[in-house]
Design a protein around this motif. Structure first.
Motif, PDB file in Angstrom:
ATOM      1  N   GLU A 117       0.834  -1.210   0.000  1.00 22.77           N
ATOM      2  CA  GLU A 117       0.000   0.000   0.000  1.00 22.77           C
ATOM      3  C   GLU A 117       0.868   1.259   0.000  1.00 22.77           C
ATOM      4  OE1 GLU A 117      -2.989   0.137   3.065  1.00 22.77           O
ATOM      5  OE2 GLU A 117      -3.660  -1.900   2.600  1.00 22.77           O
ATOM      6  N   LEU A 118       1.902   1.264   0.840  1.00 20.38           N
ATOM      7  CA  LEU A 118       2.804   2.423   0.893  1.00 20.38           C
ATOM      8  C   LEU A 118       3.521   2.621  -0.442  1.00 20.38           C
ATOM      9  CD1 LEU A 118       4.395   2.055   4.443  1.00 20.38           C
ATOM     10  CD2 LEU A 118       2.750   3.789   3.687  1.00 20.38           C
ATOM     11  N   LEU A 119       4.011   1.521  -1.026  1.00 23.63           N
ATOM     12  CA  LEU A 119       4.711   1.622  -2.309  1.00 23.63           C
ATOM     13  C   LEU A 119       3.775   2.080  -3.418  1.00 23.63           C
ATOM     14  CD1 LEU A 119       7.003  -1.533  -2.171  1.00 23.63           C
ATOM     15  CD2 LEU A 119       7.705   0.868  -1.995  1.00 23.63           C
ATOM     16  N   ASP A 120       2.539   1.600  -3.405  1.00 22.52           N
ATOM     17  CA  ASP A 120       1.569   2.033  -4.420  1.00 22.52           C
ATOM     18  C   ASP A 120       1.311   3.528  -4.314  1.00 22.52           C
ATOM     19  OD1 ASP A 120       1.402  -0.533  -5.411  1.00 22.52           O
ATOM     20  OD2 ASP A 120      -0.530  -0.992  -4.452  1.00 22.52           O
ATOM     21  N   LYS A 121       1.216   4.054  -3.091  1.00 20.63           N
ATOM     22  CA  LYS A 121       1.038   5.501  -2.907  1.00 20.63           C
ATOM     23  C   LYS A 121       2.248   6.266  -3.427  1.00 20.63           C
ATOM     24  CE  LYS A 121      -2.048   5.272   1.043  1.00 20.63           C
ATOM     25  NZ  LYS A 121      -2.180   5.432   2.495  1.00 20.63           N
ATOM     26  N   LEU A 122       3.436   5.738  -3.152  1.00 22.76           N
ATOM     27  CA  LEU A 122       4.651   6.396  -3.639  1.00 22.76           C
ATOM     28  C   LEU A 122       4.709   6.363  -5.161  1.00 22.76           C
ATOM     29  CD1 LEU A 122       7.341   5.105  -1.103  1.00 22.76           C
ATOM     30  CD2 LEU A 122       6.278   7.375  -1.191  1.00 22.76           C
ATOM     31  N   ASP A 123       4.260   5.270  -5.753  1.00 20.61           N
ATOM     32  CA  ASP A 123       4.301   5.134  -7.206  1.00 20.61           C
ATOM     33  C   ASP A 123       3.318   6.052  -7.917  1.00 20.61           C
ATOM     34  OD1 ASP A 123       6.318   3.276  -7.033  1.00 20.61           O
ATOM     35  OD2 ASP A 123       5.004   1.531  -7.252  1.00 20.61           O
ATOM     36  N   THR A 124       2.243   6.442  -7.238  1.00 16.47           N
ATOM     37  CA  THR A 124       1.272   7.336  -7.862  1.00 16.47           C
ATOM     38  C   THR A 124       1.618   8.807  -7.640  1.00 16.47           C
ATOM     39  OG1 THR A 124      -0.189   7.250  -5.929  1.00 16.47           O
ATOM     40  CG2 THR A 124      -0.614   5.659  -7.709  1.00 16.47           C
ATOM     41  N   ALA A 125       2.630   9.074  -6.829  1.00 13.25           N
ATOM     42  CA  ALA A 125       3.070  10.455  -6.604  1.00 13.25           C
ATOM     43  C   ALA A 125       3.723  10.987  -7.879  1.00 13.25           C
ATOM     44  CB  ALA A 125       4.046  10.516  -5.437  1.00 13.25           C
ATOM     45  N   GLU A 126       3.796  12.278  -7.986  1.00  9.64           N
ATOM     46  CA  GLU A 126       4.335  12.894  -9.194  1.00  9.64           C
ATOM     47  C   GLU A 126       5.852  12.820  -9.296  1.00  9.64           C
ATOM     48  OE1 GLU A 126       2.746  16.744 -10.074  1.00  9.64           O
ATOM     49  OE2 GLU A 126       0.735  16.144  -9.457  1.00  9.64           O
ATOM     50  N   SER A 127       6.534  12.626  -8.181  1.00  4.39           N
ATOM     51  CA  SER A 127       7.999  12.580  -8.212  1.00  4.39           C
ATOM     52  C   SER A 127       8.495  11.217  -7.736  1.00  4.39           C
ATOM     53  CB  SER A 127       8.574  13.692  -7.322  1.00  4.39           C
ATOM     54  OG  SER A 127       8.139  13.513  -5.995  1.00  4.39           O
ATOM     55  N   GLU A 128       9.752  10.964  -8.046  1.00  2.36           N
ATOM     56  CA  GLU A 128      10.398   9.724  -7.583  1.00  2.36           C
ATOM     57  C   GLU A 128      10.434   9.719  -6.062  1.00  2.36           C
ATOM     58  OE1 GLU A 128      12.017   6.663  -8.726  1.00  2.36           O
ATOM     59  OE2 GLU A 128      10.695   7.334 -10.313  1.00  2.36           O
ATOM     60  N   PRO A 129      10.175   8.569  -5.444  1.00  5.21           N
ATOM     61  CA  PRO A 129      10.234   8.531  -3.978  1.00  5.21           C
ATOM     62  C   PRO A 129      11.658   8.770  -3.478  1.00  5.21           C
ATOM     63  CG  PRO A 129       9.554   6.391  -4.884  1.00  5.21           C
ATOM     64  CD  PRO A 129       9.776   7.316  -6.022  1.00  5.21           C
ATOM     65  N   ALA A 130      11.757   9.506  -2.391  1.00  7.44           N
ATOM     66  CA  ALA A 130      13.044   9.773  -1.760  1.00  7.44           C
ATOM     67  C   ALA A 130      13.501   8.538  -0.991  1.00  7.44           C
ATOM     68  CB  ALA A 130      12.906  10.962  -0.806  1.00  7.44           C
ATOM     69  N   VAL A 131      14.779   8.482  -0.704  1.00  3.53           N
ATOM     70  CA  VAL A 131      15.345   7.358   0.053  1.00  3.53           C
ATOM     71  C   VAL A 131      14.614   7.208   1.389  1.00  3.53           C
ATOM     72  CG1 VAL A 131      17.420   6.485   1.199  1.00  3.53           C
ATOM     73  CG2 VAL A 131      17.598   7.531  -1.051  1.00  3.53           C
TER      74      VAL A 131
END
Length: 187
Positions: free
Chosen positions: A62-76
């Motif tokens: 769920e967390l990764l899916d939210k990060l993947d739908t964000a407009e920018s690359e996820p931060a470390v």
């Protein structure tokens, strides 16, 4: 039997976990029940990892899916949080859990490396680990840093499990520590 095995390992260590002792602790009268259900000690360890990582994997996905739908690359830090927080919530955050202490012993035992690797190669943990390896510089250095983070997180959560000392602040500090390992010097 899974609960009994986890309890034995958390309280007495991995060497104390035998199929016979697990059957006894689980109140199984049938002397072959553990052998029948799990095949071997390693099969039981694998079954515990699979059972306990299910909720962790779903939360992490769920967390990764939210990060993947964000407009920018996820931060470390966001990726590290996705690695650590679901495990914290489903171990230290779960009343009566002994899984973090069990997992720390699996991670620390070289003879169980193959079993642990099989579980890492499945599900969302594999996804977040691959992303973190790239973020940490890729290649052998990136792999080593992520392995160190997994060990650090496992042992830190094992330390807090059952203590009543865990809080969001402690998890945030653990994530910060893991980020420092991942983003530190590459040589």
């Amino acid at each position: 039997m899974i609960d009994a095995a986890e309890r034995i390992v958390a309280e007495r260590g991995m060497p104390a976990m035998t199929l016979r002792k697990v059957q006894e602790a689980a109140g199984q009268a049938n002397r072959t029940a553990a052998q029948y259900h799990f095949g071997s000690r390693e099969g039981l360890i694998s079954a515990i990892l699979e059972d306990r990582m299910g909720p962790v994997d779903r939360a992490r996905r769920e967390l990764l899916d939210k990060l993947d739908t964000a407009e920018s690359e996820p931060a470390v830090r966001q990726l590290t949080d996705a690695l650590v927080r679901p495990l914290a919530d489903n171990t230290v955050g779960r009343p009566g859990s002994r899984y973090a202490r069990f997992l720390a012993q699996v991670v620390a035992d070289p003879s169980l490396a193959e079993i642990a690797r099989n579980h890492v190669n499945a599900g969302s943990v594999n996804d977040v680990i691959k992303r973190l390896e790239i973020a940490a510089g890729g290649g052998p250095v990136g792999r080593a840093k992520v392995e160190h983070v997994v060990i650090l997180a496992s042992f830190a959560l094992a330390r807090y499990e059952g203590s009543g000392e865990m809080s969001d602040r402690v998890v945030d500090t653990l994530v910060d520590s893991c980020v420092a390992v991942l983003t530190g010097p590459r040589e």
